[in-house]
Scaffold this motif. Structure first.
Motif, PDB file in Angstrom:
ATOM      1  N   ASP A   1      22.294  -0.917 -14.583  1.00 58.35           N
ATOM      2  CA  ASP A   1      21.835   0.444 -14.851  1.00 58.35           C
ATOM      3  C   ASP A   1      22.986   1.208 -15.510  1.00 58.35           C
ATOM      4  O   ASP A   1      23.888   1.675 -14.834  1.00 58.35           O
ATOM      5  CB  ASP A   1      21.416   1.093 -13.519  1.00 58.35           C
ATOM      6  CG  ASP A   1      21.129   2.582 -13.639  1.00 58.35           C
ATOM      7  OD1 ASP A   1      20.980   3.060 -14.773  1.00 58.35           O
ATOM      8  OD2 ASP A   1      21.068   3.263 -12.597  1.00 58.35           O
TER       9      ASP A   1
ATOM     10  N   THR B   1      22.463   5.672 -21.299  1.00 59.00           N
ATOM     11  CA  THR B   1      22.166   5.561 -22.717  1.00 59.00           C
ATOM     12  C   THR B   1      23.393   5.934 -23.539  1.00 59.00           C
ATOM     13  O   THR B   1      24.055   6.924 -23.260  1.00 59.00           O
ATOM     14  CB  THR B   1      21.006   6.494 -23.092  1.00 59.00           C
ATOM     15  OG1 THR B   1      19.859   6.133 -22.331  1.00 59.00           O
ATOM     16  CG2 THR B   1      20.681   6.395 -24.566  1.00 59.00           C
TER      17      THR B   1
ATOM     18  N   LYS C   1      24.605  -0.909 -24.275  1.00 63.30           N
ATOM     19  CA  LYS C   1      23.957  -2.047 -23.612  1.00 63.30           C
ATOM     20  C   LYS C   1      23.873  -3.255 -24.544  1.00 63.30           C
ATOM     21  O   LYS C   1      23.844  -4.396 -24.083  1.00 63.30           O
ATOM     22  CB  LYS C   1      22.571  -1.631 -23.114  1.00 63.30           C
ATOM     23  CG  LYS C   1      22.612  -0.668 -21.939  1.00 63.30           C
ATOM     24  CD  LYS C   1      21.252  -0.409 -21.348  1.00 63.30           C
ATOM     25  CE  LYS C   1      20.364   0.415 -22.262  1.00 63.30           C
ATOM     26  NZ  LYS C   1      20.902   1.770 -22.497  1.00 63.30           N
TER      27      LYS C   1
ATOM     28  N   ASP D   1      15.715  -6.439 -21.924  1.00 62.61           N
ATOM     29  CA  ASP D   1      16.215  -5.174 -22.454  1.00 62.61           C
ATOM     30  C   ASP D   1      15.195  -4.069 -22.163  1.00 62.61           C
ATOM     31  O   ASP D   1      13.992  -4.309 -22.194  1.00 62.61           O
ATOM     32  CB  ASP D   1      16.444  -5.308 -23.962  1.00 62.61           C
ATOM     33  CG  ASP D   1      17.328  -4.197 -24.509  1.00 62.61           C
ATOM     34  OD1 ASP D   1      17.869  -3.413 -23.694  1.00 62.61           O
ATOM     35  OD2 ASP D   1      17.473  -4.096 -25.734  1.00 62.61           O
ATOM     36  N   GLU D   2      15.695  -2.847 -21.903  1.00 59.44           N
ATOM     37  CA  GLU D   2      14.845  -1.724 -21.513  1.00 59.44           C
ATOM     38  C   GLU D   2      13.934  -2.148 -20.355  1.00 59.44           C
ATOM     39  O   GLU D   2      12.716  -1.997 -20.392  1.00 59.44           O
ATOM     40  CB  GLU D   2      14.034  -1.215 -22.711  1.00 59.44           C
ATOM     41  CG  GLU D   2      14.850  -0.828 -23.919  1.00 59.44           C
ATOM     42  CD  GLU D   2      15.776   0.360 -23.669  1.00 59.44           C
ATOM     43  OE1 GLU D   2      15.631   1.022 -22.628  1.00 59.44           O
ATOM     44  OE2 GLU D   2      16.652   0.622 -24.514  1.00 59.44           O
ATOM     45  N   HIS D   3      14.551  -2.661 -19.324  1.00 65.33           N
ATOM     46  CA  HIS D   3      13.862  -3.307 -18.199  1.00 65.33           C
ATOM     47  C   HIS D   3      12.788  -2.424 -17.574  1.00 65.33           C
ATOM     48  O   HIS D   3      11.752  -2.918 -17.108  1.00 65.33           O
ATOM     49  CB  HIS D   3      14.924  -3.698 -17.160  1.00 65.33           C
ATOM     50  CG  HIS D   3      14.396  -4.397 -15.948  1.00 65.33           C
ATOM     51  ND1 HIS D   3      14.071  -3.735 -14.782  1.00 65.33           N
ATOM     52  CD2 HIS D   3      14.136  -5.709 -15.718  1.00 65.33           C
ATOM     53  CE1 HIS D   3      13.640  -4.607 -13.898  1.00 65.33           C
ATOM     54  NE2 HIS D   3      13.677  -5.806 -14.421  1.00 65.33           N
ATOM     55  N   HIS D   4      12.996  -1.115 -17.551  1.00 61.57           N
ATOM     56  CA  HIS D   4      12.068  -0.202 -16.895  1.00 61.57           C
ATOM     57  C   HIS D   4      10.685  -0.195 -17.546  1.00 61.57           C
ATOM     58  O   HIS D   4       9.689   0.136 -16.908  1.00 61.57           O
ATOM     59  CB  HIS D   4      12.636   1.225 -16.920  1.00 61.57           C
ATOM     60  CG  HIS D   4      12.823   1.755 -18.303  1.00 61.57           C
ATOM     61  ND1 HIS D   4      13.891   1.404 -19.104  1.00 61.57           N
ATOM     62  CD2 HIS D   4      12.070   2.600 -19.051  1.00 61.57           C
ATOM     63  CE1 HIS D   4      13.787   2.017 -20.266  1.00 61.57           C
ATOM     64  NE2 HIS D   4      12.695   2.747 -20.267  1.00 61.57           N
TER      65      HIS D   4
ATOM     66  N   THR E   1      18.990  -1.370 -18.539  1.00 59.46           N
ATOM     67  CA  THR E   1      18.258  -0.122 -18.708  1.00 59.46           C
ATOM     68  C   THR E   1      19.160   1.053 -18.383  1.00 59.46           C
ATOM     69  O   THR E   1      20.187   0.906 -17.710  1.00 59.46           O
ATOM     70  CB  THR E   1      17.013  -0.089 -17.790  1.00 59.46           C
ATOM     71  OG1 THR E   1      16.303   1.135 -18.008  1.00 59.46           O
ATOM     72  CG2 THR E   1      17.411  -0.179 -16.330  1.00 59.46           C
TER      73      THR E   1
ATOM     74  N   GLU F   1      13.316   4.298 -27.051  1.00 62.94           N
ATOM     75  CA  GLU F   1      14.161   3.197 -26.643  1.00 62.94           C
ATOM     76  C   GLU F   1      14.592   2.391 -27.860  1.00 62.94           C
ATOM     77  O   GLU F   1      13.843   2.230 -28.807  1.00 62.94           O
ATOM     78  CB  GLU F   1      13.425   2.247 -25.676  1.00 62.94           C
ATOM     79  CG  GLU F   1      13.161   2.837 -24.311  1.00 62.94           C
ATOM     80  CD  GLU F   1      11.716   3.257 -24.139  1.00 62.94           C
ATOM     81  OE1 GLU F   1      10.905   2.962 -25.031  1.00 62.94           O
ATOM     82  OE2 GLU F   1      11.415   3.902 -23.125  1.00 62.94           O
TER      83      GLU F   1
ATOM     84  N   GLN G   1      16.108   9.124 -21.898  1.00 64.44           N
ATOM     85  CA  GLN G   1      15.672   8.345 -23.044  1.00 64.44           C
ATOM     86  C   GLN G   1      15.612   9.179 -24.331  1.00 64.44           C
ATOM     87  O   GLN G   1      15.983   8.720 -25.396  1.00 64.44           O
ATOM     88  CB  GLN G   1      14.299   7.705 -22.757  1.00 64.44           C
ATOM     89  CG  GLN G   1      14.343   6.602 -21.724  1.00 64.44           C
ATOM     90  CD  GLN G   1      15.170   5.419 -22.168  1.00 64.44           C
ATOM     91  OE1 GLN G   1      15.415   5.232 -23.352  1.00 64.44           O
ATOM     92  NE2 GLN G   1      15.641   4.630 -21.226  1.00 64.44           N
TER      93      GLN G   1
END
Length: 833
Positions: free
Chosen positions: A42, A45, A49, A170-173, A199, A340, A364
């Motif tokens: 975690d 932004t 990442k 990527d962008e797991h959420h 994320t 994202e 985001q």
């Protein structure tokens, strides 16, 4: 966990401290896991990442993993990821050494891919959108689930069978919406060694024990890795859409002027600042774009880029080029499809329509403007911040501070305080961490709340308990946060920043310009030797020359035909191929010719080791070509020529693809630069009698030996007193204060920079790097690391033979400075320098 490998990968990719820490955390969890790892990194932004994913790929490759699946949520992130891991692409991650073969659902059925899937030495990075991974329904199909003749099954089945698969989400959420169950099932059925999510905003379904590493937005702001968000609102209540857009463009113009001035001074690539407008619907986006294209705003169609689900491919292509200094785009209008994976660094103004303003500070959306175009903060507040335009009155903006805090920092905030320029604002509310948040009461007038000593409308929402490692647009010791500012004040500040950058402070005309020998880590190809080339590589090339190469004769016949009284004669190529006779040459002569061409190519050093290696490879080449006895075999002249060229091409190919390594090289940096931003207020150094009369951070004039006309210091007992000593010492000819952001620094630790206090030149020509430190901090771990780095730097610089001047390092505590009693000779004695 391989700590040496982590250090190597971190250095090669120039990882920021939190990215390196994330890599270490994942490596540790992988080592400790008794069953397949399911965890999430975690990270805020804008921290990078992409570089964590790249570091994981290199680390896993060096650890023996050959199959990595990267799952992405949509076309924007998918395209970016493919480019990031495709060698040769302009977006390829610099420093990545694993040379991955990128495989997507569109190209896995190529023959070369099928061959690579069976190659245990080649790293395969599969990049799929999440929709391509989940199990198809009765009405849908998935190419990765379909039978493929080259594979003898589906690609999904192949991934199930490999024993070393690691999945990076990527962008797991994003995967925990309506397709959460399908995604979980699809990954679980693959039976990977690990699922590692990346994320900035973990799903509420993510449990605490799944969090491998956490680096929140508050820390990223505090540590200087992202821009400072500045919330800008009007006090006069003019909150129409046109006014908001006009205000945003005005601030954008000031940002552009400041960037032009800054880039000219720093001699760096120009940056084209852009405004990002977030709309609720496509109709809203088209209306906003029409307003922005009007003659009283941007006045140009090409200056406005609309990106929606209906946008043509040309718009997405223009989006990829928006960071190009030549891009005409000044405003991007989007319908929430760029939240994202859109990683441009030149967003300087964010404007959300009223219906979306409550979301404008979500990480985001805000994240689109957080990234730093120069890689680090500039020290110029106007260039280190992103403007977030609000529809609200400034009073209302402060009144909703708690909601804005929760939208931006969520539960990560430990303690929150709302501040004006010099004091607190009245009223209370409960912050996320349970502390009281001081806010204006509904009955108070805005100017009563925010006007203090003529300063109007400046406030800061800070988060305490977070360390500050980087410069901030509104720093306070131990805190960082959202800056609140009334539009007119912000506009005046922006104009002042431009003026400040446009004025120069020149070094003295009779002073030297020091060549500071910066020691940089660089990636360069390793020395090439033919001993690294395997016999099989040469033998495979030789297979193409097992038979003679025919050289047909060109035969042209003259055909005569009557045309009445006339006769036409026409040349025509004859259809029959007849081979020309060729001179046959002993193959032993081929060996001599090949050896000479390779050794004289400049690709290798013509020494005995390389001569033996080239003969070994030629024997293997000839064996592949079917030559059993080079002493008796003969080849045609044509065959000799083509084979020689092919062998030389093999050597060039191996030379080109040789591995790279990290080396340290001296980069001479001219310091100080010829122009610097001017200072607006200076003090006479002779007004300083003691610590009580010294003002930290204020530039002092009146120096006789300073290369710059003014110098500011943070501390009296060390920095200022050292400068005073140098200025009066007969053994010193020149000295200069070392400023950040101008290239004079030392590298140390994991991609950290050490900027010493002063440089001095003595009468013998020796250049001194000087650091002053308070007694209480002299033995801090970080201080000792910098001191060790400086001493190492001196050895490398002086031993290099590349630097004309001799350099030395002097580290002085405040007690050392005191005992030196104003004497340079005494200072050297007490410090042992």
């Amino acid at each position: 966990m391989d700590t040496d490998l982590i250090e190597e990968v971190a250095a090669r990719l120039q990882l920021r401290a939190p990215n390196k820490a994330a890599l270490e955390a994942v490596a540790r969890r992988l080592d400790e896991a008794d069953e397949p790892l399911d965890g999430v990194c975690d990270l805020a932004t804008g921290v990078g990442k992409t570089y964590i994913a790249a570091a994981l790929v290199d680390y896993l490759y060096e650890s023996g993993v050959r199959n990595i699946l990267i799952v992405t949520p949509g076309s924007t992130v998918f395209g970016k990821t493919v480019n990031n891991f495709t060698p040769g692409h302009t977006k390829y991650v610099n420093g990545l050494e694993s040379n991955p073969l990128v495989i997507t659902s569109e190209d896995f059925d190529r023959g070369a891919v099928a061959h690579a899937l069976a190659d245990d030495t080649r790293l395969k990075v599969f990049v799929f959108n999440v929709q391509q991974l989940i199990k198809p329904t009765q009405n849908t199909s998935r190419k990765v689930r379909e039978h493929d003749e080259n594979l003898g099954g589906s690609l999904y089945e192949h991934l199930q069978q490999v024993s070393d698969l690691v999945v990076i989400a990527d962008e797991h959420h994003v995967y925990f919406g309506k397709n959460a169950k399908a995604f979980t099932s699809a990954v679980k059925d693959l039976k990977p060694l690990a699922l590692i999510g990346l994320t900035a905003t973990p799903s509420e379904n993510t449990t605490d024990d799944q969090i491998i590493y956490n680096y929140p937005l508050a820390a990223a702001i505090a540590d200087g890795f992202v821009k400072i968000p500045v919330l800008v609102a009007r006090k006069d209540g003019q909150v129409t859409l046109r006014r908001q857009l006009a205000d945003g463009l005005l601030l954008l113009d000031r940002k552009r002027e400041a960037l032009v001035a800054y880039c000219a001074k720093q001699d760096c690539n120009p940056v084209n600042p852009v405004m990002f407008v977030v709309c609720e619907s496509i109709d809203d986006a088209n209306e906003v774009a029409s307003e922005l294209r009007g003659p009283d705003m941007l006045g140009s169609d090409e200056a406005v880029l609309v990106v929606t689900s209906e946008s043509p491919d040309e718009s997405l292509a223009a989006l990829d080029k928006v960071e190009d200094p030549a891009s005409p785009v000044r405003a991007i209008v989007s319908v929430q499809m760029l939240k994202e994976g859109w990683d441009v660094k030149n967003i300087y103004v964010i404007c959300a329509l009223r219906a979306l303003e409550s979301q404008a500070l979500s990480e985001q959306i805000l994240g689109r403007g957080l990234r730093l175009p120069f890689g680090s903060r500039t020290g110029v507040p106007m260039l280190d911040s992103v403007e977030v335009l609000s529809h609200r009155r400034f009073h209302d903006l402060l009144a909703n501070a708690r909601a804005l805090l929760e939208a931006t920092f969520k539960e990560r905030a430990e303690k929150v305080v709302a501040e004006t320029a010099t004091g607190q604002v009245s009223g209370t509310a409960t912050a996320t961490g349970g502390e009281d948040l001081v806010l204006p009461s509904d009955g108070e007038a805005a100017d009563q709340v925010t006007r203090v000593d003529g300063i109007v409308g400046t406030g800061q929402l800070t988060i305490e308990g977070v360390g500050t490692a980087g410069a901030s647009a509104a720093d306070s010791e131990g805190s960082v946060g959202l800056v609140f500012q009334e539009f007119e004040d912000r506009a005046r500040e922006a104009e002042a920043a431009v003026l400040l950058l446009q004025q120069d402070m020149s070094p003295r005309s009779d002073a030297p310009r020091i060549l500071f020998p910066r020691l940089d880590k660089q990636i360069q190809p390793q020395p090439f030797t033919l001993s690294d080339v395997a016999d099989d590589d040469a033998r495979l090339r030789g297979l193409n020359y097992r038979s003679e190469i025919a050289s047909p004769l060109d035969r042209v016949g003259l055909v005569a035909e009557r045309r009445g009284e006339a006769i036409d004669v026409t040349p025509r190529k004859q259809a029959e191929d007849i081979a020309a006779s060729q001179e046959m040459l002993p193959v032993i002569d081929l060996i001599t010719e090949m050896t000479g061409k390779v050794l004289n190519s400049g690709l290798v050093i013509p020494e005995m080791k390389e001569k033996n290696a080239v003969r070994r490879l030629i024997r293997a080449f000839l064996a592949g070509a079917g030559v059993e006895d080079p002493e008796t075999a003969e080849w045609s002249q044509r065959r000799v020529q083509v084979a020689t060229d092919a062998f030389l091409h093999l050597v060039r190919e191996k030379h080109k693809n040789r591995p790279s390594g990290i080396v340290e090289k001296i980069e001479p940096i001219g310091y100080p630069p010829s122009t610097l931003p001017s200072v607006t207020e200076t003090l006479d150094r002779y007004t300083v009698q003691n610590a009580a009369t010294f003002v930290p951070g204020k530039p002092y004039t009146g120096w006789t030996k300073s290369i710059l006309p003014a110098a500011a210091f943070d501390a009296y007992s060390t920095e200022y007193r050292l400068a005073d000593l140098l200025d009066s010492a007969p053994e010193i000819t020149w000295w200069v204060r070392v400023l950040p952001n101008y290239g004079a620094y030392l590298n140390y630790g994991a991609n950290q920079r050490y900027i010493p206090d002063l440089i001095a030149i003595d009468t013998t020509g020796v250049h001194w790097l000087i650091e002053g430190k308070a007694d209480v901090r002299a033995n801090d771990k970080d201080v000792l690391a910098k001191k060790e780095a400086a001493e190492r730097w001196v050895r490398h610089v002086n031993d290099s033979g590349e630097v004309e001047a001799e350099w030395r390092y002097l580290f002085a505590t405040e007690t050392n400075v005191k005992h030196a009693a104003g004497s340079w000779v005494g200072l050297k004695q007490v410090t042992g320098s």
